[in-house]
Design a protein around this motif. Structure first.
Motif, PDB file in Angstrom:
ATOM      1  N   SER A  26       0.809  -1.201   0.000  1.00 53.67           N
ATOM      2  CA  SER A  26       0.000   0.000   0.000  1.00 53.67           C
ATOM      3  C   SER A  26       0.849   1.261   0.000  1.00 53.67           C
ATOM      4  N   ASP A  27       2.022   1.186   0.624  1.00 56.98           N
ATOM      5  CA  ASP A  27       2.844   2.381   0.782  1.00 56.98           C
ATOM      6  C   ASP A  27       4.297   1.965   0.963  1.00 56.98           C
ATOM      7  N   LEU A  28       5.192   2.923   0.864  1.00 53.00           N
ATOM      8  CA  LEU A  28       6.612   2.699   1.088  1.00 53.00           C
ATOM      9  C   LEU A  28       7.115   3.675   2.130  1.00 53.00           C
ATOM     10  N   GLU A  29       8.057   3.240   2.966  1.00 57.52           N
ATOM     11  CA  GLU A  29       8.752   4.142   3.868  1.00 57.52           C
ATOM     12  C   GLU A  29      10.097   4.455   3.226  1.00 57.52           C
ATOM     13  N   ASN A  34      19.306   8.988   3.147  1.00 52.87           N
ATOM     14  CA  ASN A  34      20.070   8.185   2.190  1.00 52.87           C
ATOM     15  C   ASN A  34      19.357   7.997   0.853  1.00 52.87           C
ATOM     16  N   ALA A  35      18.149   8.518   0.726  1.00 54.41           N
ATOM     17  CA  ALA A  35      17.338   8.379  -0.492  1.00 54.41           C
ATOM     18  C   ALA A  35      17.149   6.915  -0.874  1.00 54.41           C
ATOM     19  N   ARG A  36      16.744   6.112   0.108  1.00 55.76           N
ATOM     20  CA  ARG A  36      16.512   4.678  -0.115  1.00 55.76           C
ATOM     21  C   ARG A  36      15.179   4.266   0.514  1.00 55.76           C
ATOM     22  N   VAL A  37      14.599   3.242  -0.067  1.00 54.86           N
ATOM     23  CA  VAL A  37      13.387   2.657   0.517  1.00 54.86           C
ATOM     24  C   VAL A  37      13.809   1.853   1.736  1.00 54.86           C
ATOM     25  N   SER A  38      13.188   2.114   2.877  1.00 50.69           N
ATOM     26  CA  SER A  38      13.550   1.391   4.102  1.00 50.69           C
ATOM     27  C   SER A  38      12.550   0.299   4.452  1.00 50.69           C
TER      28      SER A  38
END
Length: 98
Positions: A26-29, A34-38
């Protein structure tokens, strides 16, 4: 592998530990430092058509993702053990739980 956020949304998430379907992304953190998906987030299921709110959201750390396929994402996720808490929602207000 490059992947857009729109491509990640609505992919089915499967836990490889027990084969359980956890839901759809549904969503991403995103870690803005660091401009990364955690982590990926799966919104909790609606309880009684949404009138009693939602279950807790499932947050899966990026490190726990094993494979990202065309339609599914396989994860190695330890689901938290849930204990039955005090009654909540409309049923508690109406006195159905005693």
């Amino acid at each position: 592998m490059n992947c857009r956020i729109e491509d990640m949304r609505h992919k089915e998430v499967i836990n490889i530990k027990d084969g359980a379907r956890l839901g759809a992304v549904s969503d991403l953190e995103i870690d803005t430092t660091n401009a990364r998906v955690s982590a990926i987030v799966i919104y909790g299921r609606l309880r009684w058509f949404g009138l009693l709110g939602r279950e807790d959201d499932i947050v899966i750390r990026w490190q726990d993702i094993q494979v990202i396929g065309d339609d599914t994402i396989l994860v190695n996720y330890n689901s938290p053990i849930r204990t039955k808490g005090p009654p909540r929602g409309l049923g508690a207000l109406l006195g159905y739980y005693k």
